[in-house]
Each structure stands twice: as structure tokens, then as C-alpha cells.
Motif scaffolding. Sequence first.
Motif, PDB file in Angstrom:
ATOM      1  N   THR A 260       0.815  -1.219   0.000  1.00 52.06           N
ATOM      2  CA  THR A 260       0.000   0.000   0.000  1.00 52.06           C
ATOM      3  C   THR A 260       0.847   1.268   0.000  1.00 52.06           C
ATOM      4  OG1 THR A 260      -0.150   0.049   2.427  1.00 52.06           O
ATOM      5  CG2 THR A 260      -1.877  -1.168   1.229  1.00 52.06           C
ATOM      6  N   GLY A 261       2.154   1.112   0.159  1.00 55.38           N
ATOM      7  CA  GLY A 261       3.012   2.300   0.117  1.00 55.38           C
ATOM      8  C   GLY A 261       4.410   2.043   0.630  1.00 55.38           C
ATOM      9  N   ASP A 262       4.486   1.613   1.883  1.00 57.77           N
ATOM     10  CA  ASP A 262       5.813   1.461   2.496  1.00 57.77           C
ATOM     11  C   ASP A 262       5.992   0.088   3.133  1.00 57.77           C
ATOM     12  OD1 ASP A 262       4.023   1.733   4.560  1.00 57.77           O
ATOM     13  OD2 ASP A 262       5.115   3.314   5.621  1.00 57.77           O
ATOM     14  N   ALA A 263       5.368  -0.922   2.572  1.00 66.94           N
ATOM     15  CA  ALA A 263       5.491  -2.278   3.128  1.00 66.94           C
ATOM     16  C   ALA A 263       6.912  -2.779   2.969  1.00 66.94           C
ATOM     17  CB  ALA A 263       4.528  -3.225   2.437  1.00 66.94           C
ATOM     18  N   SER A 264       7.387  -3.494   3.969  1.00 65.06           N
ATOM     19  CA  SER A 264       8.641  -4.231   3.834  1.00 65.06           C
ATOM     20  C   SER A 264       8.304  -5.588   3.229  1.00 65.06           C
ATOM     21  CB  SER A 264       9.305  -4.426   5.202  1.00 65.06           C
ATOM     22  OG  SER A 264       8.495  -5.260   6.022  1.00 65.06           O
ATOM     23  N   SER A 265       9.313  -6.258   2.711  1.00 60.88           N
ATOM     24  CA  SER A 265       9.075  -7.610   2.205  1.00 60.88           C
ATOM     25  C   SER A 265       8.665  -8.536   3.346  1.00 60.88           C
ATOM     26  CB  SER A 265      10.328  -8.138   1.502  1.00 60.88           C
ATOM     27  OG  SER A 265      10.524  -7.447   0.284  1.00 60.88           O
ATOM     28  N   ALA A 266       9.158  -8.252   4.561  1.00 59.31           N
ATOM     29  CA  ALA A 266       8.770  -9.050   5.732  1.00 59.31           C
ATOM     30  C   ALA A 266       7.270  -8.916   5.994  1.00 59.31           C
ATOM     31  CB  ALA A 266       9.567  -8.614   6.957  1.00 59.31           C
ATOM     32  N   ASP A 267       6.721  -7.699   5.830  1.00 63.60           N
ATOM     33  CA  ASP A 267       5.271  -7.490   5.979  1.00 63.60           C
ATOM     34  C   ASP A 267       4.506  -8.343   4.970  1.00 63.60           C
ATOM     35  OD1 ASP A 267       5.636  -5.472   7.907  1.00 63.60           O
ATOM     36  OD2 ASP A 267       5.465  -3.836   6.448  1.00 63.60           O
ATOM     37  N   ILE A 268       4.961  -8.300   3.712  1.00 65.12           N
ATOM     38  CA  ILE A 268       4.259  -8.995   2.626  1.00 65.12           C
ATOM     39  C   ILE A 268       4.283 -10.505   2.851  1.00 65.12           C
ATOM     40  CG2 ILE A 268       4.236  -9.442   0.141  1.00 65.12           C
ATOM     41  CD1 ILE A 268       5.588  -6.610  -0.150  1.00 65.12           C
ATOM     42  N   GLU A 269       5.453 -11.027   3.209  1.00 66.52           N
ATOM     43  CA  GLU A 269       5.571 -12.467   3.422  1.00 66.52           C
ATOM     44  C   GLU A 269       4.788 -12.910   4.655  1.00 66.52           C
ATOM     45  OE1 GLU A 269       8.920 -16.007   3.185  1.00 66.52           O
ATOM     46  OE2 GLU A 269       9.599 -13.926   3.266  1.00 66.52           O
ATOM     47  N   ALA A 270       4.836 -12.100   5.713  1.00 65.60           N
ATOM     48  CA  ALA A 270       4.084 -12.429   6.932  1.00 65.60           C
ATOM     49  C   ALA A 270       2.588 -12.442   6.652  1.00 65.60           C
ATOM     50  CB  ALA A 270       4.409 -11.418   8.036  1.00 65.60           C
ATOM     51  N   LEU A 271       2.130 -11.520   5.827  1.00 65.24           N
ATOM     52  CA  LEU A 271       0.711 -11.491   5.465  1.00 65.24           C
ATOM     53  C   LEU A 271       0.334 -12.755   4.706  1.00 65.24           C
ATOM     54  CD1 LEU A 271      -2.014 -10.032   5.312  1.00 65.24           C
ATOM     55  CD2 LEU A 271      -1.191  -8.865   3.235  1.00 65.24           C
ATOM     56  N   GLY A 272       1.174 -13.155   3.767  1.00 61.52           N
ATOM     57  CA  GLY A 272       0.915 -14.385   3.026  1.00 61.52           C
ATOM     58  C   GLY A 272       0.835 -15.596   3.938  1.00 61.52           C
ATOM     59  N   GLU A 273       1.728 -15.659   4.937  1.00 62.57           N
ATOM     60  CA  GLU A 273       1.721 -16.800   5.863  1.00 62.57           C
ATOM     61  C   GLU A 273       0.487 -16.768   6.763  1.00 62.57           C
ATOM     62  OE1 GLU A 273       3.454 -19.421   5.854  1.00 62.57           O
ATOM     63  OE2 GLU A 273       4.979 -18.839   4.388  1.00 62.57           O
ATOM     64  N   GLU A 274       0.034 -15.561   7.120  1.00 69.44           N
ATOM     65  CA  GLU A 274      -1.179 -15.447   7.932  1.00 69.44           C
ATOM     66  C   GLU A 274      -2.403 -15.890   7.121  1.00 69.44           C
ATOM     67  OE1 GLU A 274      -3.911 -14.625  11.013  1.00 69.44           O
ATOM     68  OE2 GLU A 274      -1.795 -15.153  10.970  1.00 69.44           O
ATOM     69  N   VAL A 275      -2.436 -15.535   5.851  1.00 68.53           N
ATOM     70  CA  VAL A 275      -3.518 -15.992   4.970  1.00 68.53           C
ATOM     71  C   VAL A 275      -3.505 -17.515   4.887  1.00 68.53           C
ATOM     72  CG1 VAL A 275      -4.315 -16.061   2.573  1.00 68.53           C
ATOM     73  CG2 VAL A 275      -3.661 -13.872   3.603  1.00 68.53           C
ATOM     74  N   ARG A 276      -2.327 -18.105   4.710  1.00 66.11           N
ATOM     75  CA  ARG A 276      -2.217 -19.569   4.640  1.00 66.11           C
ATOM     76  C   ARG A 276      -2.744 -20.209   5.934  1.00 66.11           C
ATOM     77  NH1 ARG A 276       2.825 -21.837   4.421  1.00 66.11           N
ATOM     78  NH2 ARG A 276       1.943 -23.667   3.406  1.00 66.11           N
ATOM     79  N   ARG A 277      -2.392 -19.602   7.075  1.00 63.79           N
ATOM     80  CA  ARG A 277      -2.827 -20.142   8.372  1.00 63.79           C
ATOM     81  C   ARG A 277      -4.352 -20.097   8.489  1.00 63.79           C
ATOM     82  NH1 ARG A 277      -4.614 -18.852  13.077  1.00 63.79           N
ATOM     83  NH2 ARG A 277      -4.763 -16.627  12.644  1.00 63.79           N
ATOM     84  N   ARG A 278      -4.934 -18.974   8.075  1.00 67.37           N
ATOM     85  CA  ARG A 278      -6.387 -18.822   8.197  1.00 67.37           C
ATOM     86  C   ARG A 278      -7.143 -19.745   7.234  1.00 67.37           C
ATOM     87  NH1 ARG A 278      -8.090 -12.612   9.716  1.00 67.37           N
ATOM     88  NH2 ARG A 278      -6.363 -12.171  11.148  1.00 67.37           N
ATOM     89  N   VAL A 279      -6.606 -19.940   6.040  1.00 63.57           N
ATOM     90  CA  VAL A 279      -7.241 -20.845   5.083  1.00 63.57           C
ATOM     91  C   VAL A 279      -7.179 -22.279   5.601  1.00 63.57           C
ATOM     92  CG1 VAL A 279      -7.028 -21.864   2.773  1.00 63.57           C
ATOM     93  CG2 VAL A 279      -6.911 -19.381   3.054  1.00 63.57           C
ATOM     94  N   MET A 280      -6.046 -22.653   6.164  1.00 62.31           N
ATOM     95  CA  MET A 280      -5.912 -23.997   6.742  1.00 62.31           C
ATOM     96  C   MET A 280      -6.924 -24.191   7.879  1.00 62.31           C
ATOM     97  SD  MET A 280      -4.591 -27.000   7.014  1.00 62.31           S
ATOM     98  CE  MET A 280      -3.026 -27.177   6.177  1.00 62.31           C
ATOM     99  N   ALA A 281      -7.069 -23.172   8.733  1.00 62.59           N
ATOM    100  CA  ALA A 281      -7.997 -23.272   9.857  1.00 62.59           C
ATOM    101  C   ALA A 281      -9.453 -23.363   9.372  1.00 62.59           C
ATOM    102  CB  ALA A 281      -7.831 -22.070  10.785  1.00 62.59           C
TER     103      ALA A 281
END
Length: 298
Positions: A260-281
Motif C-alpha cells: 500500500t506504500g511502504d510495506a517491507s518484504s517481511a510485511d508482505i511475506e508475513a501477510l501471506g503466511e497469515e492468509v495460509r494459516r487462516r485458510v488452513m484453519a
Amino acid sequence: MSVAELPRVAGKLTANAPLAPLVWFKSGGCAQWLFEPKDMEDLQSFLRNLDPATPVMALGLGSNMIVRDGGVPGVVVRLGKAFAKVKPVDAITLDCGGGASGILVSSTARDAAIAGLEFLRSIPGTVGGFVRMNGGAYGGEVKDILVDCDVVLRDGEHANLSVEELHYSYRHSELPDGAIVVSARFRGKPGEPSSIQAEMDRISESREASQPLRSKTGGSTFKNPDGHKAWQLVDEAGCRGLQIGGAQVSEKHTNFLINTGDASSADIEALGEEVRRRVMAKSGIDLQWEIQRVGEVK
């Protein structure tokens, strides 16, 4: 590793080269070394004389990639204009440089009255990436059009690989580690330029309507599991609009993450992993990354 320890080149060699400007997410660290070879001979000579222990990674348009904030060790190879030519071989086949974009390939096919390559118009990337990842969209895949490809192996040797030798599966090939695709032959079928253009326009309009193309994004984030659509699983898990730092799940297409503007790659990857966790749940399905994640965590 100093410049004195590297082979001499005819092209361009840059130390600590920022990669964020070269990738679609506009985030991430530097390449220890960025090499832009002058031609195939320059690329082969460099790899032949480079310490075999030095990692090498090819970079196209950086459209389907997260470069981690700690940067990429070793050498990142980026193919420039010398590798971006596209020309007809016969009435239905194109010879395409590894650095050529999908837009150039599909437009050249249209001008040569070759149908069947229109889907490449919709994939943001280069021929090298398409071949490596079996790029596909709108009902087409590279495995359906590839005849063969020329690669430079990690030791600098040239190899020609047929489509059968790549053992394609969904968004995956068995291209040798460290190999760089320098050209490929794509075969379509006879067509009318006006009809080909109409199909390309249809694909472009569909993509514009459904995907966040004006955002800093990395394309499709997760592979579609058998019998499922990744975006639907993400949506059903309540992740539409979910945000971590400057990274957000797109409201427009939930299989896209956006900076959205100033995301770090760590933010982006962490978001992807959180999405994976929620989909699994929610659904019990283990979503697999389609986006490449490279480099070191800061």
C-alpha cells in the motif's frame, strides 16, 4: 567478494544493487552483485569462470517475486535488450529471447498471424520466467506452446532442452538449478491478426476489471489447489482487505497481495503466511505459494 575476485565482463556488473526498483512489489534488499551481460558469450564466460560456490539467480521483470529485506547473496543475472528479440522461425513458430516480455511475444505473434499465444499478453514477465514456471493464464500454459529452449547452465555450458525434458506440471518445471533461459521457441497455429488482436483485447479488459493492476503487487500469490480457486478459499477465510504493516490482501482480487506504500518484504511475506494459516484453519487446505520468495531475512 570483491570485484577483483569476479570474472571480467563485457556487460555491466554492479555491487550492492538495489532490487526494489526492479520488482513489482517495490520492496526488498540489494543484490550482492547484479550482472547484466552484453550477450550470450559474455554470460557463458562469466559463469564458466565464476567460483562454483557463488549462488546465481536470474531476474526477469520481478513480477512474481518477493525479494527479502536482507537482499540476495551472490550474483543476480538480469537479461537486457540483447536477449529481448522476437522473430518468426516459420509460419507458426517464434524464436523468443529470454528477456522478451509477454506483450512483445504476443504482439509479434499477432503481426505474424500466429494464434494461440494471446494468453502471454496477460502474464507480466519475461520468456525466461514463463519457461521456468510454466506460466499460464486464460486457458493457456507455456507447456502447450513451447517447442524447446536454450539455457546457459551454472557452469557456463549451453544446453538445448525440449518441452518433454522440462517435465512440466502446474506452475513448475524441472529446469536445472542455476540454469538461465536465454531463448525459447513457441509454436501456435495459423490465425487472423484482427481476431488475434480481439482476443488480446478481451484478455486485457478482463484482467483490468478483475485484478489490482494499478497497485504494487506480485501477481497471483497462491497456486490453485486441485478442485479449488485460491482466491475463493482466501475470501471464505475472511482475509479480504486483511493488513499487516503496509501489506494488504487486495479488496479487488483476494489472491493478490499489495504494497500500500511502504510495506517491507517481511510485511508482505508475513501477510501471506497469515492468509495460509487462516485458510488452513477454515478449510483444511494447505495453500502453496506461487510467488517466488528469494534472498535473506533481515
